[in-house]
Write an enzyme that holds these catalytic residues in place. Structure first.
Site, PDB file in Angstrom:
ATOM      1  N   GLU A   1       0.068  -1.082   5.382  1.00  0.00           N
ATOM      2  CA  GLU A   1       1.087  -0.280   6.757  1.00  0.00           C
ATOM      3  C   GLU A   1       1.105   1.586   6.534  1.00  0.00           C
ATOM      4  O   GLU A   1       0.925   1.795   8.138  1.00  0.00           O
ATOM      5  CB  GLU A   1       2.379  -0.647   6.104  1.00  0.00           C
ATOM      6  CG  GLU A   1       3.504  -0.258   7.253  1.00  0.00           C
ATOM      7  CD  GLU A   1       4.307   0.934   7.167  1.00  0.00           C
ATOM      8  OE1 GLU A   1       4.561   1.501   8.279  1.00  0.00           O
ATOM      9  OE2 GLU A   1       3.469   1.901   6.039  1.00  0.00           O
TER      10      GLU A   1
ATOM     11  N   ASP B   1       0.904  -1.280   0.549  1.00  0.00           N
ATOM     12  CA  ASP B   1       0.271   0.197  -0.074  1.00  0.00           C
ATOM     13  C   ASP B   1       0.838   1.636  -0.125  1.00  0.00           C
ATOM     14  O   ASP B   1       2.014   1.121   0.737  1.00  0.00           O
ATOM     15  CB  ASP B   1      -0.770   0.353   1.035  1.00  0.00           C
ATOM     16  CG  ASP B   1      -0.090  -0.223   2.726  1.00  0.00           C
ATOM     17  OD1 ASP B   1       0.540  -0.251   2.873  1.00  0.00           O
ATOM     18  OD2 ASP B   1      -1.013   1.037   3.617  1.00  0.00           O
TER      19      ASP B   1
END
Length: 382
Positions: A132, A68
């Site tokens: 994250e 991400d």
């Protein structure tokens, strides 16, 4: 063999802005499955995660990373499309080029060479999350909890966060400070400013409490760590009138702390100061702490020696073993095993025109190749 640059481009072209996956995890899974890794998708909530392992014996060297990325911001301000993955004058431009799709690709490329050469004398694994950059509740934290319940043995872990400071290989992270966010809401009694005896103003109470908290010196530092620091990040009094004593005053603060403290200890300290300040006040003070990570340190030893030696072999410098910076998913992984972070220079991460030199990505791949080789030489009897 895997081409690290082409794989990085492919990953960047999947616009996986948290919590969207946009096919990024499929790319990683397909790549690793092609190398013979046993892949497990572990979806929690809307977040895609992946644990993949090559081999069944120990030791198990794990690489952890995230697919991400943060939002692009002003897309028009980018010199190239944020998800085009264009190479301009030897530099790869795109969201995730530094943080940290390139590191995933570099370790996958290094793993492909190690597998082909028969140098995996134990197991290699990947722990990849899509959460994250977000709230991090359904990503690495939950994967680690699941693996722990299954008694999955991970011996050591390398996280591919961009840890280099000025020059590639000048720094690796062997620990991180903890982090706690605290919301404080002081509720009094709203009233007319001309009749203060009929009201109870929460603002002076909040200001005194914040000043009391700010004035305390938390510590002098800790071996390998800088001093802990408390920062007031927000003060809000939702009052638009000039002749009204407000009924509520709110604040938010963050503490980055070293191993002198735990999140719970700091929360109790703030709650105690709030209780003391609230004596004689007719209103209420609510303290809501949220601990996002505890401080940790991977002590210097054989594992940190292997990582530092791999950097020295390829980059020609001895990296600083640092604990600076913010938090990372290493704070969750350390519950399973010793963890070290090693990646690119992080100057452009989260910025417009995030970019990484192609040569630096290939250098990171070479370091990872050497790290894998050195690791199984050093820990072959575990």
């Amino acid at each position: 063999m895997i081409d690290a640059i082409n794989l990085t481009k492919e990953l960047i072209r999947a616009p996986s802005v948290t919590p969207a996956d946009a096919g990024a995890m499929d790319i990683v899974e397909k790549t690793l499955a092609g190398l013979g890794f046993a892949c497990r998708r572990m979806k929690f909530g809307e977040i895609e995660n992946l644990y993949a392992r090559y081999g069944t014996e120990g030791p198990n060297l794990c690489f952890a990373g995230h697919t991400d990325v943060v939002p692009v911001g002003d897309a028009a301000a980018w010199s190239q499309g944020a998800f085009d993955a264009a190479v301009v004058d030897g530099v790869l431009v795109g969201r995730g080029a530094v943080d940290m799709k390139s590191a995933i690709a570099a370790f996958a490329a290094a793993a492909s060479k190690a597998v082909a050469a028969g140098k995996v004398k134990g197991s290699l694994s990947f722990l990849i999350t899509g959460d994250e950059e977000g709230v991090a509740t359904h990503g690495t934290k939950m994967v680690v909890e699941a693996l722990d319940l299954e008694d999955e043995a991970i011996t050591h872990c390398v996280v591919g966060e961009p840890t280099s400071s000025e020059t590639f290989g000048d720094m690796i992270k062997v620990g991180r400070r903890g982090s706690i966010n605290v919301d404080i809401a002081v509720t009094g009694t709203q009233g007319h400013v001309a009749y203060p005896h009929r009201a109870s103003n929460p603002v002076p109470v909040l200001l005194r409490l914040l000043l009391q908290l700010q004035e305390r010196k938390l510590d002098e530092g800790y071996p390998e760590f800088q001093p802990s620091n408390l920062e007031i990040t927000q003060i809000d009094v939702p009052n638009t009138a000039t002749n009204v004593i407000p009924g509520v005053a709110k604040a938010r603060l963050n503490i980055r702390f070293n191993p002198n403290h735990t999140g719970d200890d700091l929360a109790r300290w703030i709650e105690g100061e709030a209780e003391s300040e609230g004596r004689g006040f007719s209103g209420t003070i609510a303290v809501t702490p949220q601990i996002s990570g505890e401080a940790f340190l991977t002590e210097p030893g054989p594992f940190t020696d292997v990582v530092a030696a791999a950097v020295r072999d390829i980059a020609g410098r001895d990296p600083e073993l640092s604990t600076t910076g913010g938090t990372s998913d290493a704070r969750f992984i350390r519950a399973l095993c010793p963890v070290v972070e090693l990646g690119l220079v992080g100057k452009t991460m989260h910025q417009i025109d995030e970019a990484a030199p192609v040569a630096e990505i290939l250098q990171l791949q070479a370091v990872y190749e050497r790290l894998i080789e050195r690791y199984f030489e050093a820990f072959k009897e575990e």
